[in-house]
Write an enzyme that holds these catalytic residues in place. Structure first.
Site, PDB file in Angstrom:
ATOM      1  CG  ASP A  11      -2.130  -1.468   6.901  1.00 34.19           C
ATOM      2  OD1 ASP A  11      -0.882  -1.337   6.849  1.00 34.19           O
ATOM      3  OD2 ASP A  11      -2.709  -2.495   6.504  1.00 34.19           O
ATOM      4  CG  ASP A  16       1.879  -0.933   8.644  1.00 39.56           C
ATOM      5  OD1 ASP A  16       1.650  -0.376   7.573  1.00 39.56           O
ATOM      6  OD2 ASP A  16       1.533  -2.112   8.870  1.00 39.56           O
ATOM      7  CG  ASN A  38      -1.965  -4.875   8.746  1.00 44.94           C
ATOM      8  OD1 ASN A  38      -2.013  -5.869   8.015  1.00 44.94           O
ATOM      9  ND2 ASN A  38      -0.910  -4.081   8.798  1.00 44.94           N
ATOM     10  CB  THR A 123       3.558   0.451   4.615  1.00 40.72           C
ATOM     11  OG1 THR A 123       2.908   1.243   5.615  1.00 40.72           O
ATOM     12  CG2 THR A 123       4.893   1.071   4.245  1.00 40.72           C
ATOM     13  CG  PHE A 164      -2.875  -8.216   3.714  1.00 39.02           C
ATOM     14  CD1 PHE A 164      -4.011  -8.933   4.036  1.00 39.02           C
ATOM     15  CD2 PHE A 164      -2.766  -6.910   4.193  1.00 39.02           C
ATOM     16  CE1 PHE A 164      -5.024  -8.379   4.820  1.00 39.02           C
ATOM     17  CE2 PHE A 164      -3.762  -6.342   4.976  1.00 39.02           C
ATOM     18  CZ  PHE A 164      -4.898  -7.085   5.290  1.00 39.02           C
ATOM     19  CG  ASN A 165      -0.263  -3.957   2.026  1.00 38.69           C
ATOM     20  OD1 ASN A 165      -1.011  -4.134   2.976  1.00 38.69           O
ATOM     21  ND2 ASN A 165       1.009  -3.602   2.169  1.00 38.69           N
ATOM     22  CG  HIS A 238       6.080  -7.847   4.983  1.00 40.64           C
ATOM     23  ND1 HIS A 238       6.511  -8.863   4.191  1.00 40.64           N
ATOM     24  CD2 HIS A 238       5.337  -8.426   5.965  1.00 40.64           C
ATOM     25  CE1 HIS A 238       6.062 -10.022   4.640  1.00 40.64           C
ATOM     26  NE2 HIS A 238       5.335  -9.787   5.723  1.00 40.64           N
ATOM     27  CG  ASP A 239       4.444  -2.420   6.085  1.00 41.41           C
ATOM     28  OD1 ASP A 239       4.348  -2.904   4.940  1.00 41.41           O
ATOM     29  OD2 ASP A 239       3.532  -2.428   6.910  1.00 41.41           O
TER      30      ASP A 239
END
Ligand code: BDR
Ligand code: CA
Length: 326
Positions: A11, A16, A38, A123, A164-165, A238-239
């Protein structure tokens, strides 16, 4: 050995975008599927196309739009982190490529059923992956593994305990964690070891490629938008960590544990409940629990959870990757 075959479900999203740039160079990306997260689906699909164009691979890697909203809950987006357009207003021209007509879930199912040893890297919220498993449960035994950026062994970000995800679509996440597939969870406890700073941006600027300049611009936004959340400000990638784990497994130390998703807690919906009691005292992340008592035997591990990142080598991988693009 050939490159690892992957589908990247994402996303984009600043981090990402880094995930796409890493994957496009080091992995055999069979396709990119997008998921509302996102930013709304239309934005993240456009952003995926833009990033693939920055990487120079948009002719070869198709973008397949998936679901626009979660299975049960209404969509939550993150403009405060990624900007209204999802890419921090990165000032790249609109993509010249267009998304494929095929739905992302159909692409995942057909590709996994028709190709051996595909790894799914997710992700964003797990809606597409869960929908694909519901549509064709045999993909669980067909995939090599499912590598998820999501959840946390320790603290959350969107709530005190939810990342979040997972928070955006807990029902989908529960479906995936309970599916029986080989799961790798790259959670916040790991990705918080990967904060890009103004110094990182300067290093990107010194590389001199168009891709590095793009990376510098989106990271700049990520750092600036983090001021109210982190001091000193930093943008967590993160991703990119999840993709890096698939590129070079020695970058991340992990441990097996049983992980499930809380669906109904008043304060804990979307929490990944990680049973690491068997590791107490043996791993830095759980060292504070050195004296914890084991209760009844827990369930057998269903996942590997990422614990420690070799940040120096990770950043070198990112910089080399940016230098190797145009
Ligand atoms: C995750 O949430 C999103 O905002 C990021 O892109 C990442 O996938 C981190 O919690
Ligand atoms: Ca993401």
């Amino acid at each position: 050995m050939g490159k690892k075959k992957v589908i990247l479900d994402c996303d984009p999203g600043i981090d990402d975008a880094f995930a796409i740039l890493l994957a496009a160079q080091h992995l055999d990306v069979l396709g990119v599927t997008t998921i509302g997260g996102n930013s709304p689906l239309e934005n993240v699909t456009r952003n995926a196309l833009k990033v693939l164009e920055v990487a120079g691979v948009a002719d070869d890697v198709g973008v397949y739009p998936g679901h626009s909203c979660p299975m049960v809950a209404p969509l939550v987006t993150a403009p405060s982190v990624h900007g209204a357009d999802g890419l921090g207003g990165a000032c790249v021209p609109p993509p010249t490529h267009v998304a494929q007509d095929k739905h992302g879930v159909d692409f995942i199912v057909d590709t996994v059923m028709g190709t051996d040893d595909v790894t799914l890297i997710a992700t964003g919220p797990l809606t597409n992956i869960a929908a694909a498993i519901n549509r064709e449960p045999r993909i669980v035994d067909r995939v090599r593994e499912i590598c998820i950026m999501g959840g946390s062994v320790t603290l959350g970000n969107w709530t005190p305990v939810a990342e979040f995800n997972i928070y955006v679509d807990p029902e989908a996440a529960a479906r995936v964690f309970r599916s029986g597939a080989h799961i790798k969870m790259c959670g916040l406890n790991l990705t918080r070891q990967c904060g890009f700073t103004p110094e990182t941006v300067a290093r990107f600027r010194s590389i001199g490629t168009q891709a590095a300049d793009f990376a510098a611009r989106i990271t700049d936004f990520g750092v600036a938008s983090s001021v109210s959340r982190h001091q000193p400000p930093r943008a967590y990638m993160h991703d990119a960590c999840a993709v890096a784990w698939e590129i070079d497994q020695t970058l991340i130390a992990a441990a097996p544990m049983h992980i499930d998703v809380e669906l109904s807690g008043t304060y804990t919906r979307g929490m990944t409940v990680c049973d690491y009691r068997h590791l107490c005292g043996t791993q830095p992340v759980v060292d504070i629990e050195r004296t914890a008592q084991m209760g009844p035997q827990g369930e057998a591990p269903n996942a590997e959870a990422a614990l420690d990142l070799d940040y120096g080598r990770f950043l070198d991988l990112v910089c080399t990757t940016l230098a190797n693009y145009q």
